[in-house]
Design an enzyme around this catalytic site. Structure first.
Site, short mmCIF file in Angstrom:
data_model
loop_
_atom_site.label_atom_id
_atom_site.label_comp_id
_atom_site.label_asym_id
_atom_site.label_seq_id
_atom_site.Cartn_x
_atom_site.Cartn_y
_atom_site.Cartn_z
N GLU A 70 -5.12 -0.42 -7.80
CA GLU A 70 -4.08 0.70 -8.76
C GLU A 70 -3.10 -0.36 -9.17
O GLU A 70 -2.15 -1.15 -8.23
CB GLU A 70 -3.32 1.39 -7.26
N SER A 102 0.63 -1.24 0.38
CA SER A 102 -0.11 0.05 -0.01
C SER A 102 0.66 1.04 -0.08
O SER A 102 0.24 1.77 -0.29
CB SER A 102 -0.94 0.23 2.04
N ASN A 158 -3.87 6.22 -1.24
CA ASN A 158 -3.64 6.40 0.41
C ASN A 158 -3.17 7.65 0.36
O ASN A 158 -2.75 8.09 1.92
CB ASN A 158 -3.07 5.09 0.35
N1 CAA Z 1 -16.07 -9.56 2.36
C1 CAA Z 1 -16.82 -10.03 1.18
N2 CAA Z 1 -17.43 -8.86 0.59
C2 CAA Z 1 -18.31 -8.12 2.32
C3 CAA Z 1 -17.47 -8.15 2.73
C4 CAA Z 1 -16.09 -8.72 3.06
N3 CAA Z 1 -15.24 -8.28 4.06
N4 CAA Z 1 -18.36 -7.11 3.56
C5 CAA Z 1 -18.85 -6.66 2.74
N5 CAA Z 1 -18.97 -7.61 1.42
C6 CAA Z 1 -20.15 -7.09 0.97
C7 CAA Z 1 -21.60 -7.97 1.24
O1 CAA Z 1 -21.27 -9.23 1.13
C8 CAA Z 1 -22.80 -7.18 0.34
O2 CAA Z 1 -22.52 -7.53 -0.80
P1 CAA Z 1 -23.80 -7.29 -1.59
O3 CAA Z 1 -23.89 -6.17 -1.92
O4 CAA Z 1 -23.26 -8.41 -2.69
O5 CAA Z 1 -24.81 -8.22 -1.32
C9 CAA Z 1 -21.53 -5.62 0.21
O6 CAA Z 1 -20.12 -5.97 0.77
C10 CAA Z 1 -21.94 -4.56 1.15
O7 CAA Z 1 -22.37 -5.08 2.56
P2 CAA Z 1 -22.91 -4.37 3.80
O8 CAA Z 1 -24.18 -4.28 3.24
O9 CAA Z 1 -22.37 -6.08 4.71
O10 CAA Z 1 -22.35 -3.32 4.01
P3 CAA Z 1 -22.11 -2.05 3.55
O11 CAA Z 1 -23.15 -1.45 2.99
O12 CAA Z 1 -21.98 -0.90 5.13
O13 CAA Z 1 -20.42 -1.85 2.66
C11 CAA Z 1 -18.63 -2.02 2.71
C12 CAA Z 1 -19.71 -2.17 3.47
C13 CAA Z 1 -18.75 -2.79 1.78
C14 CAA Z 1 -17.05 -2.37 3.71
C15 CAA Z 1 -18.80 -0.29 2.87
O14 CAA Z 1 -18.83 0.45 4.53
C16 CAA Z 1 -17.54 0.39 2.11
O15 CAA Z 1 -17.35 0.63 1.09
N6 CAA Z 1 -16.76 0.91 3.06
C17 CAA Z 1 -15.17 1.69 2.57
C18 CAA Z 1 -14.74 1.15 2.35
C19 CAA Z 1 -12.72 1.55 2.22
O16 CAA Z 1 -12.92 2.68 2.10
N7 CAA Z 1 -12.69 0.79 1.44
C20 CAA Z 1 -11.30 1.03 1.29
C21 CAA Z 1 -10.09 1.14 2.47
S1 CAA Z 1 -8.37 1.90 2.66
C22 CAA Z 1 -7.23 0.09 1.64
O17 CAA Z 1 -7.77 -0.74 1.39
C23 CAA Z 1 -6.20 0.65 1.24
C24 CAA Z 1 -5.31 -0.64 1.74
O18 CAA Z 1 -3.90 0.41 1.20
C25 CAA Z 1 -5.41 -0.49 3.53
#
Ligand code: CAA
Length: 271
Positions: free
Chosen positions: A139, A106, A177
């Site tokens: 990315e 990352s 990031n």
């Molecule tokens: N693994 C697989 N699928 C998942 C999951 C996981 N850990 N968490 C959620 N999902 C899926 C669910 O099954 C659901 O799928 P369907 O729509 O097909 O039914 C979908 O995602 C939505 O989940 P929920 O309804 O349970 O919950 P939500 O609508 O609140 O979404 C979320 C959860 C997708 C995490 C959403 O809150 C989100 O987009 N959050 C922001 C995430 C983000 O910013 N990520 C980037 C982080 S930075 C990074 O990763 C970079 C790095 O280098 C660290």
């Protein structure tokens, strides 16, 4: 993140060898994959037969020896440069000539990882986002030595997996990031100074700015140890910009084992 990346490839119809360093870690990864695919079936997003076919495309193994014949490796070990460089040196010896070696780093330098191998033209960054099966972006990081053929092959692969790629050069934090982590760090500092409580802070960003989750909940999802390592690297690589100097509270929580969802407690408690 390894389990999430494995799921992305297996869902895309690709045979995957999922490698961990210990049987216990492998079991945890398997459990994550099972949980995630079972949830997709429960939500009607995947049929039980498709789930079984997906899982059937994954072979699980402990140790790198299983990677001798693969066409592409995606490394997702902790964010420590020495560890990644050592691993890439080993992968270079084990993997067949022509195999592409990708890192999911990352924030570390893909170039420094590439030059730990004898095949820097075949080393590239493929940075996935958490949760990998859900987030559309990858990315793609090309270094000054990455060959154009490798970049094009990885871009085509992203499209096959249903992801959208942005291809960029090797800079601390890449795009997302570089912008995100100053904000996350500032959120921790606000809580640390007792200016605001965690729920109010997260509610402000979620309900006021339309984000899917607040910054503290997001830190719990990313993992506080990973977030700390990313910030620390960006601070050192990015000219010691104060925005990226990890908030002391973050360090204390990591030391105390409060790592977020993966440990059951971070800014919030998880069942
Ligand atoms: N693994 C697989 N699928 C998942 C999951 C996981 N850990 N968490 C959620 N999902 C899926 C669910 O099954 C659901 O799928 P369907 O729509 O097909 O039914 C979908 O995602 C939505 O989940 P929920 O309804 O349970 O919950 P939500 O609508 O609140 O979404 C979320 C959860 C997708 C995490 C959403 O809150 C989100 O987009 N959050 C922001 C995430 C983000 O910013 N990520 C980037 C982080 S930075 C990074 O990763 C970079 C790095 O280098 C660290």
């Amino acid at each position: 993140m390894g389990a999430g990346i494995v799921e992305v490839f297996a869902r895309g119809g690709v045979d995957v060898v999922a490698v961990e360093i210990t049987p216990a870690a492998l079991e945890r990864g398997q459990a994550t994959l099972t949980r995630s695919t079972d949830r997709a079936v429960a939500r009607g997003r995947l049929t039980a037969a498709d789930r079984d076919a997906l899982l059937g495309r994954v072979t699980f193994a402990v140790g790198l020896a299983a990677l001798g014949e693969v066409d592409l490796v995606i490394e997702a070990v902790p964010e420590q440069l020495d560890l990644k460089r050592r691993l890439f040196g080993e992968l270079d010896r084990i993997c067949k000539p022509g195999a592409i070696l990708a890192t999911n780093t990352s924030s570390l330098s893909v170039t420094e990882i590439a030059v730990a191998t004898e095949r820097p033209s075949q080393v590239i960054g493929m940075h996935f986002f958490n949760p990998a099966p859900v987030m559309k972006l990858v990315e793609v990081i090309r270094t000054v030595t990455t060959s154009t053929e490798v970049v094009e092959a990885v871009e085509a692969l992203c499209a096959r997996l249903g992801k959208v790629d942005v291809t960029i050069t090797d800079r601390a934090g890449f795009i997302a990031n570089a912008l995100l982590f100053g904000y996350l760090n500032q959120a921790v500092a606000m809580v640390e100074s007792r200016y605001v409580g965690r729920e109010d802070l997260d509610a402000a960003m979620k309900l006021g700015c339309g984000l899917p989750m607040g910054p503290l909940a997001l830190l719990d999802l990313i993992g506080l140890d990973t977030a700390y390592e990313i910030l620390d690297t960006m601070y050192r690589r990015g000219g010691r910009d104060r925005r990226h100097a990890p908030a002391p509270l973050l360090r204390q929580m990591v030391t105390a084992g409060l790592l977020g969802r993966k440990s059951g407690q971070g800014f919030y408690q998880y069942a």
